[in-house]
Write a protein that holds these residues in place. Sequence first.
Motif, PDB file in Angstrom:
ATOM      1  N   MET A  67       2.919  -4.016  -3.144  1.00  0.00           N
ATOM      2  CA  MET A  67       3.174  -2.597  -3.654  1.00  0.00           C
ATOM      3  C   MET A  67       2.364  -1.501  -3.048  1.00  0.00           C
ATOM      4  N   THR A  68       1.016  -1.851  -3.218  1.00  0.00           N
ATOM      5  CA  THR A  68       0.033  -0.826  -2.810  1.00  0.00           C
ATOM      6  C   THR A  68      -0.140  -0.357  -1.363  1.00  0.00           C
ATOM      7  N   LYS A  69       0.072  -1.690  -0.582  1.00  0.00           N
ATOM      8  CA  LYS A  69       0.363  -1.493   1.219  1.00  0.00           C
ATOM      9  C   LYS A  69       1.429  -0.601   1.074  1.00  0.00           C
ATOM     10  N   LEU A  70       2.621  -1.039   0.602  1.00  0.00           N
ATOM     11  CA  LEU A  70       3.690  -0.151   0.901  1.00  0.00           C
ATOM     12  C   LEU A  70       3.528   1.104   0.782  1.00  0.00           C
ATOM     13  N   ILE A  71       3.083   1.525  -0.304  1.00  0.00           N
ATOM     14  CA  ILE A  71       2.605   3.090  -0.864  1.00  0.00           C
ATOM     15  C   ILE A  71       1.789   3.692   0.138  1.00  0.00           C
ATOM     16  N   LEU A  72       0.749   3.030   0.407  1.00  0.00           N
ATOM     17  CA  LEU A  72      -0.219   3.441   1.477  1.00  0.00           C
ATOM     18  C   LEU A  72       0.310   3.838   2.618  1.00  0.00           C
ATOM     19  N   ASP A  73       1.153   2.842   3.322  1.00  0.00           N
ATOM     20  CA  ASP A  73       1.682   2.979   4.636  1.00  0.00           C
ATOM     21  C   ASP A  73       2.603   4.147   4.730  1.00  0.00           C
ATOM     22  N   ARG A  74       3.028   4.613   3.589  1.00  0.00           N
ATOM     23  CA  ARG A  74       4.088   5.614   3.405  1.00  0.00           C
ATOM     24  C   ARG A  74       3.316   7.137   3.205  1.00  0.00           C
ATOM     25  N   GLY A  75       2.043   7.054   3.213  1.00  0.00           N
ATOM     26  CA  GLY A  75       1.101   7.982   2.889  1.00  0.00           C
ATOM     27  C   GLY A  75       0.794   8.149   1.564  1.00  0.00           C
ATOM     28  N   GLY A  76       1.353   7.394   0.621  1.00  0.00           N
ATOM     29  CA  GLY A  76       0.881   7.420  -0.698  1.00  0.00           C
ATOM     30  C   GLY A  76      -0.692   7.258  -1.128  1.00  0.00           C
ATOM     31  N   THR A  77      -0.959   7.268  -2.413  1.00  0.00           N
ATOM     32  CA  THR A  77      -2.262   6.791  -2.836  1.00  0.00           C
ATOM     33  C   THR A  77      -1.859   5.377  -3.779  1.00  0.00           C
ATOM     34  N   ALA A  78      -3.234   4.835  -4.039  1.00  0.00           N
ATOM     35  CA  ALA A  78      -3.237   3.654  -4.788  1.00  0.00           C
ATOM     36  C   ALA A  78      -2.914   3.944  -6.196  1.00  0.00           C
ATOM     37  N   LEU A 129      15.476   0.781  -2.335  1.00  0.00           N
ATOM     38  CA  LEU A 129      14.625   2.086  -1.800  1.00  0.00           C
ATOM     39  C   LEU A 129      14.074   2.049  -0.485  1.00  0.00           C
ATOM     40  N   ASP A 130      14.145   0.764  -0.042  1.00  0.00           N
ATOM     41  CA  ASP A 130      13.359   0.452   1.483  1.00  0.00           C
ATOM     42  C   ASP A 130      14.167   1.537   2.436  1.00  0.00           C
ATOM     43  N   TYR A 131      15.165   2.240   2.134  1.00  0.00           N
ATOM     44  CA  TYR A 131      16.007   3.140   2.926  1.00  0.00           C
ATOM     45  C   TYR A 131      15.396   4.539   2.827  1.00  0.00           C
ATOM     46  N   VAL A 132      14.745   4.499   1.845  1.00  0.00           N
ATOM     47  CA  VAL A 132      14.294   6.110   1.402  1.00  0.00           C
ATOM     48  C   VAL A 132      12.881   6.174   2.077  1.00  0.00           C
ATOM     49  N   ARG A 133      12.926   7.131   2.899  1.00  0.00           N
ATOM     50  CA  ARG A 133      11.514   7.370   3.907  1.00  0.00           C
ATOM     51  C   ARG A 133      10.611   8.480   3.296  1.00  0.00           C
ATOM     52  N   ASP A 134      11.243   9.517   2.580  1.00  0.00           N
ATOM     53  CA  ASP A 134      10.603  10.541   1.847  1.00  0.00           C
ATOM     54  C   ASP A 134       9.564   9.965   0.782  1.00  0.00           C
ATOM     55  N   LEU A 193       5.158 -15.976  -4.881  1.00  0.00           N
ATOM     56  CA  LEU A 193       6.411 -15.650  -4.302  1.00  0.00           C
ATOM     57  C   LEU A 193       6.925 -14.488  -3.741  1.00  0.00           C
ATOM     58  N   GLY A 194       6.740 -13.385  -4.467  1.00  0.00           N
ATOM     59  CA  GLY A 194       6.759 -12.095  -4.092  1.00  0.00           C
ATOM     60  C   GLY A 194       6.086 -11.755  -2.823  1.00  0.00           C
ATOM     61  N   GLY A 195       4.844 -11.965  -2.619  1.00  0.00           N
ATOM     62  CA  GLY A 195       4.232 -11.804  -1.281  1.00  0.00           C
ATOM     63  C   GLY A 195       4.649 -12.714  -0.216  1.00  0.00           C
ATOM     64  N   LEU A 196       5.236 -13.754  -0.326  1.00  0.00           N
ATOM     65  CA  LEU A 196       5.742 -14.935   0.616  1.00  0.00           C
ATOM     66  C   LEU A 196       6.923 -13.925   1.163  1.00  0.00           C
ATOM     67  N   LEU A 197       8.000 -13.557   0.260  1.00  0.00           N
ATOM     68  CA  LEU A 197       9.497 -13.025   0.742  1.00  0.00           C
ATOM     69  C   LEU A 197       9.080 -11.933   1.534  1.00  0.00           C
ATOM     70  N   TYR A 198       7.932 -10.955   0.901  1.00  0.00           N
ATOM     71  CA  TYR A 198       7.838  -9.866   1.615  1.00  0.00           C
ATOM     72  C   TYR A 198       7.270  -9.856   3.110  1.00  0.00           C
ATOM     73  N   SER A 199       6.534 -10.916   3.243  1.00  0.00           N
ATOM     74  CA  SER A 199       5.877 -11.117   4.504  1.00  0.00           C
ATOM     75  C   SER A 199       6.850 -11.737   5.470  1.00  0.00           C
ATOM     76  N   GLU A 202       9.205  -8.006   5.552  1.00  0.00           N
ATOM     77  CA  GLU A 202       8.407  -6.936   5.463  1.00  0.00           C
ATOM     78  C   GLU A 202       9.482  -5.608   5.009  1.00  0.00           C
ATOM     79  N   ASN A 203      10.191  -5.817   4.222  1.00  0.00           N
ATOM     80  CA  ASN A 203      10.850  -4.919   3.646  1.00  0.00           C
ATOM     81  C   ASN A 203      11.029  -5.241   2.121  1.00  0.00           C
ATOM     82  N   LEU A 204      11.758  -4.341   1.381  1.00  0.00           N
ATOM     83  CA  LEU A 204      11.629  -4.353  -0.121  1.00  0.00           C
ATOM     84  C   LEU A 204      13.213  -5.134  -0.392  1.00  0.00           C
TER      85      LEU A 204
END
Length: 442
Positions: A67-78, A129-134, A193-199, A202-204
């Motif tokens: 989740m943190t990586k996903l938010i940071l990649d979108r320009g968010g914060t920890a 929410l994977d389709y929400v870019r903003d 398991l969550g990390g494995l499925l995301y890898s 690479e989407n939600l």
Amino acid sequence: MGKCDVPNDTTPLVNETALDRNGSREDKAEMMSLWKDSGTRRKLLLPFIFSGQLIVFLVVSSPFPFMTKLILDRGGTALESSIILQITLLTSSISSIVFGKYQIYISSKVLLLTGLICYTVCQIAFGFLDYVRDLTTFVVVAIIIRSLQGIGLGGYTVAALTILCQEFTDYVGIVFGVSESLIAVGYICGPLLGGLLYSVAENLLLPFVVLGGLVLPLVPMGYILLQDAKKRTEDSYKFSDVIREPESAFLIGAVVVTAGGFGLLEVIGSVYMLSTGLTVVEVGSGLLITGGTYCISSVAYGYIVGKGSRIRRVLFFLSLIAFIAGQFIFSPNQSMTGIFVGMALGGIFSGGILICAFSELIHITVGGDDELKSNFAMHSALSGVWILALGVGEFVLPLVGSQLYGKTEYRYLTSGLMAAGTLLAMVFAFVMFLLQRMKNLS
């Protein structure tokens, strides 16, 4: 097939003749097998509840690795990532006390199934929410969905714990210990398991939809196995009734401290281990050791606590003291072996505190009143207070610890926070004692 084609064994599983003056089971009751005493429906109910605890808490912890990586990649914060992850715990804790009070009007069956449905729908909806870019839209909607999911989790956990108390009154220590161990297994396996499925994708969508699908089968299973679908008309059992005894007040305070200490090991402990030179994999191994030892020890304590109130209280206080004092093993120059030993002891001692505390709370609340042994309102209120205490501890102490970390050594910070919390629990118990004396004098 009808609504339920298994025997209608609605009488709570209580062996009243096997209770001594202190409320503990005698040797004759201890030799009786829980499985042997259970009817067909209860034999199916146990794996249903246990598998539900495993799956639900596996799902709730699954987004932690990415989740943190996903938010940071979108320009968010920890910080935004932390809020999204932790808001579920906060709303679950707050809603649990409400559900604990008003469950008598909707029944545990309705509450559990509604909670599961809400929890599952929110889990699957989050994947889209994977389709929400903003970023702003994503964060706001994510917080709303995770908040609603926390309410569903609160309803499910309160109902599940109430059902365990209702159906297996004479074996609460055993079933609660196994339940806690499976919750720990879920927390351990969820991030993996969550990390494995995301890898993989690479989407939600994949991790959230797939894991949400694991919860769905629990709904029809619960509809068939659970009884008590009608509304209850008995008087409610208030929050104050659970903590009116000084001993109960102290136990609830100790539960807050223990949950907070466990959270400190997970949150601040990870930073501490990295500061000693451990790799990310080694830090993960340390957290895995804590969860694993908690899992194993919970089952062991579940069998031990049924042997009487004296051994239960001794184990509780020894575990509490050892949990606080054991933090001093984490010195700045500690070896990896020493750190892993400390993490293992943290899991063992926290398991001892929680399992013994829950069994003792039921013993204090029920006393020698045979009617209360199967009182739905009492079990409902106790479940709500218990889950609230866990949530408050896991949310508050790590939050305070994260603000103070770096100003003092890790061992002094963690042991100091837990010691201060225990002192507050003692003050709380003393206040309840004074109120009780004043009430008796009047």
